[in-house]
Scaffold this active site. Structure first.
Site, PDB file in Angstrom:
ATOM      1  NE  ARG A  30      -3.948  -2.193   2.095  1.00  0.00           N
ATOM      2  CZ  ARG A  30      -4.784  -2.597   1.146  1.00  0.00           C
ATOM      3  NH1 ARG A  30      -4.808  -1.748  -0.153  1.00  0.00           N
ATOM      4  NH2 ARG A  30      -5.485  -3.831   0.980  1.00  0.00           N
ATOM      5  CG  ASP A  31       1.509   5.555  -2.206  1.00  0.00           C
ATOM      6  OD1 ASP A  31       2.183   5.495  -3.296  1.00  0.00           O
ATOM      7  OD2 ASP A  31       1.568   6.488  -1.592  1.00  0.00           O
ATOM      8  CG  ASN A  88       3.465   9.229 -11.662  1.00  0.00           C
ATOM      9  OD1 ASN A  88       2.651   9.359 -12.638  1.00  0.00           O
ATOM     10  ND2 ASN A  88       3.174   9.261 -10.364  1.00  0.00           N
ATOM     11  CB  VAL A  97      10.402   6.264  -5.751  1.00  0.00           C
ATOM     12  CG1 VAL A  97      11.127   4.982  -5.315  1.00  0.00           C
ATOM     13  CG2 VAL A  97       9.851   6.914  -4.324  1.00  0.00           C
ATOM     14  CG  HIS A 101       6.533   3.062  -8.344  1.00  0.00           C
ATOM     15  ND1 HIS A 101       8.069   3.763  -8.443  1.00  0.00           N
ATOM     16  CD2 HIS A 101       5.600   4.231  -8.171  1.00  0.00           C
ATOM     17  CE1 HIS A 101       7.863   4.984  -8.374  1.00  0.00           C
ATOM     18  NE2 HIS A 101       6.439   5.405  -8.336  1.00  0.00           N
ATOM     19  CG  HIS A 103       1.329   5.086  -8.628  1.00  0.00           C
ATOM     20  ND1 HIS A 103       1.467   5.515  -7.503  1.00  0.00           N
ATOM     21  CD2 HIS A 103       2.580   5.518  -9.254  1.00  0.00           C
ATOM     22  CE1 HIS A 103       2.322   6.507  -7.293  1.00  0.00           C
ATOM     23  NE2 HIS A 103       3.177   6.383  -8.515  1.00  0.00           N
TER      24      HIS A 103
HETATM   25  P1  AMP Z   1       6.083   8.393  -7.944  1.00  0.00           P
HETATM   26  O1  AMP Z   1       5.874   9.988  -7.550  1.00  0.00           O
HETATM   27  O2  AMP Z   1       5.281   7.951  -9.017  1.00  0.00           O
HETATM   28  O3  AMP Z   1       7.649   8.119  -8.024  1.00  0.00           O
HETATM   29  O4  AMP Z   1       5.532   7.864  -6.607  1.00  0.00           O
HETATM   30  C1  AMP Z   1       6.042   7.448  -5.355  1.00  0.00           C
HETATM   31  C2  AMP Z   1       5.120   6.939  -4.447  1.00  0.00           C
HETATM   32  O5  AMP Z   1       5.643   6.443  -3.469  1.00  0.00           O
HETATM   33  C3  AMP Z   1       4.345   8.022  -3.908  1.00  0.00           C
HETATM   34  O6  AMP Z   1       3.015   7.872  -4.091  1.00  0.00           O
HETATM   35  C4  AMP Z   1       4.604   7.952  -2.274  1.00  0.00           C
HETATM   36  O7  AMP Z   1       3.372   8.226  -1.451  1.00  0.00           O
HETATM   37  C5  AMP Z   1       5.055   6.406  -2.252  1.00  0.00           C
HETATM   38  N1  AMP Z   1       5.723   6.273  -1.020  1.00  0.00           N
HETATM   39  C6  AMP Z   1       7.074   6.634  -0.493  1.00  0.00           C
HETATM   40  N2  AMP Z   1       7.466   6.169   0.252  1.00  0.00           N
HETATM   41  C7  AMP Z   1       6.813   5.082   0.587  1.00  0.00           C
HETATM   42  C8  AMP Z   1       6.964   4.118   1.746  1.00  0.00           C
HETATM   43  N3  AMP Z   1       7.976   4.016   2.378  1.00  0.00           N
HETATM   44  N4  AMP Z   1       6.017   3.207   1.515  1.00  0.00           N
HETATM   45  C9  AMP Z   1       4.950   3.057   0.514  1.00  0.00           C
HETATM   46  N5  AMP Z   1       4.811   4.101  -0.239  1.00  0.00           N
HETATM   47  C10 AMP Z   1       5.819   5.061  -0.381  1.00  0.00           C
END
Ligand code: AMP
Ligand code: ZN
Length: 119
Positions: A30-31, A88, A97, A101, A103
């Protein structure tokens, strides 16, 4: 990549996550900042920076990520009303990140594909 990468550290169990599905090659969790009632991230366990690098580097692993996302969508009861799956990528895509991944978003109407009309 390992210790420098947040999601590699989640795969390694060094950072906690709420895991909803795990396979030999993928992990779904989960995000931490959900943008919808269901917001799950689906990653390959092996480090690839983004979807373009993954798709170029390992077609089977790319398919594994999509199959895991579809299985989670079914587990979460999203198949009837639908869902959104997105990668993304890079600065214009808003990627924060750099471990690829997907979403998986659902559980409510998600609105327009983009917040603004850029055309
Ligand atoms: P992006 O902007 O597509 O790189 O999305 C990165 C996602 O990672 C964001 O929606 C964050 O809320 C999520 N995120 C960051 N750290 C964590 C974590 N420790 N556990 C779960 N989700 C995370
Ligand atoms: Zn990584």
């Amino acid at each position: 990549m390992g210790s420098d990468c947040l999601f590699c550290r989640i795969v390694a169990g060094e950072i906690p996550a709420t895991v909803v599905r795990e396979t030999d090659t993928t992990l779904a969790f989960r995000d931490i900042g959900p943008k919808a009632p269901v917001h799950v991230l689906v990653i390959p366990k092996e480090h690839y920076a983004d979807i373009a690098t993954l798709a170029e580097g390992d077609r089977a692993l790319t398919a594994d990520v999509l199959a895991t996302a579809a299985a989670v969508a079914e587990d979460e009861g999203l198949l009837g009303d639908g869902f959104r799956l997105m990668f993304n990528t890079g600065p214009y895509g808003g990627q924060e990140v750099f471990h690829v991944h997907a979403h998986l978003l659902g559980g409510a109407p998600l609105g327009p594909m983009l917040a603004r009309d850029l055309a």
